[in-house]
Enzyme design. Structure first.
Site, PDB file in Angstrom:
ATOM      1  CG  ASN A  63      -1.808   1.029   1.252  1.00  0.00           C
ATOM      2  OD1 ASN A  63      -1.495   2.371   1.178  1.00  0.00           O
ATOM      3  ND2 ASN A  63      -3.107   1.048   1.567  1.00  0.00           N
ATOM      4  CG  HIS A  95       1.543   5.628   4.804  1.00  0.00           C
ATOM      5  ND1 HIS A  95       0.808   6.434   5.745  1.00  0.00           N
ATOM      6  CD2 HIS A  95       1.383   4.468   5.420  1.00  0.00           C
ATOM      7  CE1 HIS A  95      -0.201   5.701   6.741  1.00  0.00           C
ATOM      8  NE2 HIS A  95       0.366   4.524   6.310  1.00  0.00           N
ATOM      9  CG  HIS A 151      -8.463   4.112   0.937  1.00  0.00           C
ATOM     10  ND1 HIS A 151      -8.570   4.008   2.233  1.00  0.00           N
ATOM     11  CD2 HIS A 151      -9.653   4.349   0.495  1.00  0.00           C
ATOM     12  CE1 HIS A 151      -9.736   4.222   2.675  1.00  0.00           C
ATOM     13  NE2 HIS A 151     -10.554   4.521   1.512  1.00  0.00           N
ATOM     14  NE  ARG A 189      -8.630   7.423   3.837  1.00  0.00           N
ATOM     15  CZ  ARG A 189      -9.196   7.308   5.024  1.00  0.00           C
ATOM     16  NH1 ARG A 189     -10.536   7.889   5.266  1.00  0.00           N
ATOM     17  NH2 ARG A 189      -8.923   6.173   5.931  1.00  0.00           N
ATOM     18  NE  ARG A 213      -7.682  11.611   5.569  1.00  0.00           N
ATOM     19  CZ  ARG A 213      -8.186  10.841   6.285  1.00  0.00           C
ATOM     20  NH1 ARG A 213      -7.531   9.941   6.933  1.00  0.00           N
ATOM     21  NH2 ARG A 213      -9.449  10.778   6.844  1.00  0.00           N
ATOM     22  CD  GLU A 258      -6.977  -0.327   1.372  1.00  0.00           C
ATOM     23  OE1 GLU A 258      -7.548   0.779   1.792  1.00  0.00           O
ATOM     24  OE2 GLU A 258      -6.334  -0.838   1.513  1.00  0.00           O
ATOM     25  CB  THR A 262      -9.389   1.696   6.992  1.00  0.00           C
ATOM     26  OG1 THR A 262      -9.179   2.288   5.707  1.00  0.00           O
ATOM     27  CG2 THR A 262     -10.843   0.823   6.806  1.00  0.00           C
ATOM     28  CD  GLU A 274      -7.489  -6.186   2.937  1.00  0.00           C
ATOM     29  OE1 GLU A 274      -7.596  -5.852   1.897  1.00  0.00           O
ATOM     30  OE2 GLU A 274      -6.719  -5.834   3.788  1.00  0.00           O
ATOM     31  CG  HIS A 308      -5.217  -2.301   9.943  1.00  0.00           C
ATOM     32  ND1 HIS A 308      -5.844  -1.228   9.251  1.00  0.00           N
ATOM     33  CD2 HIS A 308      -5.068  -1.897  11.255  1.00  0.00           C
ATOM     34  CE1 HIS A 308      -5.517  -0.151  10.033  1.00  0.00           C
ATOM     35  NE2 HIS A 308      -5.213  -0.537  11.259  1.00  0.00           N
TER      36      HIS A 308
HETATM   37  N1  PXP Z   1      -5.621  -3.088   4.245  1.00  0.00           N
HETATM   38  C1  PXP Z   1      -6.858  -2.238   4.219  1.00  0.00           C
HETATM   39  C2  PXP Z   1      -8.101  -2.303   4.051  1.00  0.00           C
HETATM   40  C3  PXP Z   1      -6.371  -0.918   4.836  1.00  0.00           C
HETATM   41  O1  PXP Z   1      -7.266   0.156   4.883  1.00  0.00           O
HETATM   42  C4  PXP Z   1      -5.021  -0.707   5.283  1.00  0.00           C
HETATM   43  C5  PXP Z   1      -4.624   0.489   5.797  1.00  0.00           C
HETATM   44  O2  PXP Z   1      -4.263   1.353   4.783  1.00  0.00           O
HETATM   45  C6  PXP Z   1      -4.087  -1.760   5.095  1.00  0.00           C
HETATM   46  C7  PXP Z   1      -4.621  -2.901   4.754  1.00  0.00           C
HETATM   47  C8  PXP Z   1      -2.593  -1.751   5.388  1.00  0.00           C
HETATM   48  O3  PXP Z   1      -2.499  -1.422   6.719  1.00  0.00           O
HETATM   49  P1  PXP Z   1      -0.949  -0.917   7.240  1.00  0.00           P
HETATM   50  O4  PXP Z   1      -1.093   0.311   6.602  1.00  0.00           O
HETATM   51  O5  PXP Z   1      -1.292  -0.924   8.783  1.00  0.00           O
HETATM   52  O6  PXP Z   1      -0.033  -2.037   6.861  1.00  0.00           O
END
Ligand code: PXP
Length: 236
Positions: free
Chosen positions: A6, A9, A42, A44, A48, A69, A100, A150, A190
């Protein structure tokens, strides 16, 4: 177990200055060269971090797999259908949350989620539902013809004792088994990091893990290529 990165960030950092760098698209391409199995973003409602420009460029350039996402929101559904990621993961979304924070409440939102799945399927996009490892939500996901679930791994990742972590892993194992029996693909994510993945990777039958925070944080010090490859080695 495939590993999807992901890159939200990276976009958060870029947007903090309202400028163009660091670019999440560049990060995704470096991650692909490092051996990642796919990219997660994601989009949004408040834009953001990831923007529509990012989504469209990534669709052009990502060769592995793009997992978008998104909330079950009309405007975002339209963009998703137009862009065509391989997978759309439906997540709950509140403006004030930092990330999330929990899984979808599928059971109380059946008409909305069912219609969203149908719209995405009509655009030939597979759909995943981000849910807690709860059997009733899994049954509902299968009834609504979702392709994947998921599993939200936040409780596992934030467990304060080994016993708590063990109990949550058992819950997750049972959820995976149940989902597989119903023909669903199973992803997870997550809070997974370089420590807890060593335990998590022992859960059988997980198709994909989606990891953001831990790998991007590590990449600040060692670069994306190294951070991704360290995680690939741990996942095994
Ligand atoms: N899966 C989903 C649906 C999420 O919303 C997130 C957070 O962005 C993640 C996975 C990844 O989580 P993390 O950034 O804590 O690895």
């Amino acid at each position: 177990m495939r590993f999807l990165l992901n890159v939200d960030h990276i976009a958060t950092l870029r947007n903090a200055r309202g400028e163009e760098q660091p670019d999440p698209v560049t990060a995704a391409l470096i991650a692909e060269q490092a051996g990642i199995d796919g990219i997660v973003i994601h989009l949004r409602e408040d834009r953001r971090h990831i923007t529509e420009r990012d989504v469209r460029l990534l669709r052009e350039l990502v060769k592995t797999k793009l997992d978008l996402e998104m909330a079950a929101d009309e405007e975002i559904i339209k963009i998703a259908c137009d862009v065509g990621p391989e997978l759309a993961t439906l997540v709950p979304e509140r403006r004030e949350e930092l990330t999330t924070e929990g899984g979808l409440n599928v059971i109380d939102n059946i008409p909305l989620i069912k219609n969203t799945i149908e719209e995405l399927h009509n655009a030939e996009i597979d759909v995943s539902l981000f849910i807690e490892p709860d059997l009733k939500n899994i049954d509902a996901a299968a009834e609504m013809d979702a392709d994947f679930i998921e599993i939200h791994t936040g409780v596992f990742a934030n467990a304060e004792t080994e016993a708590e972590q063990f109990d949550e892993l058992e819950t997750i194992r049972a959820a995976v088994k149940h989902a597989k029996k119903l023909g669903l693909g199973v992803n997870a994510g997550h809070g997974l990091n370089y420590q807890n993945i060593k335990i998590f990777r022992e859960v059988p039958d997980i198709d994909e893990v989606s990891i953001g925070q831990a790998v991007i944080a590590r990449a600040v010090f060692v670069g994306i290529k190294e951070a991704v490859q360290e995680m690939i080695r741990l996942i095994g």
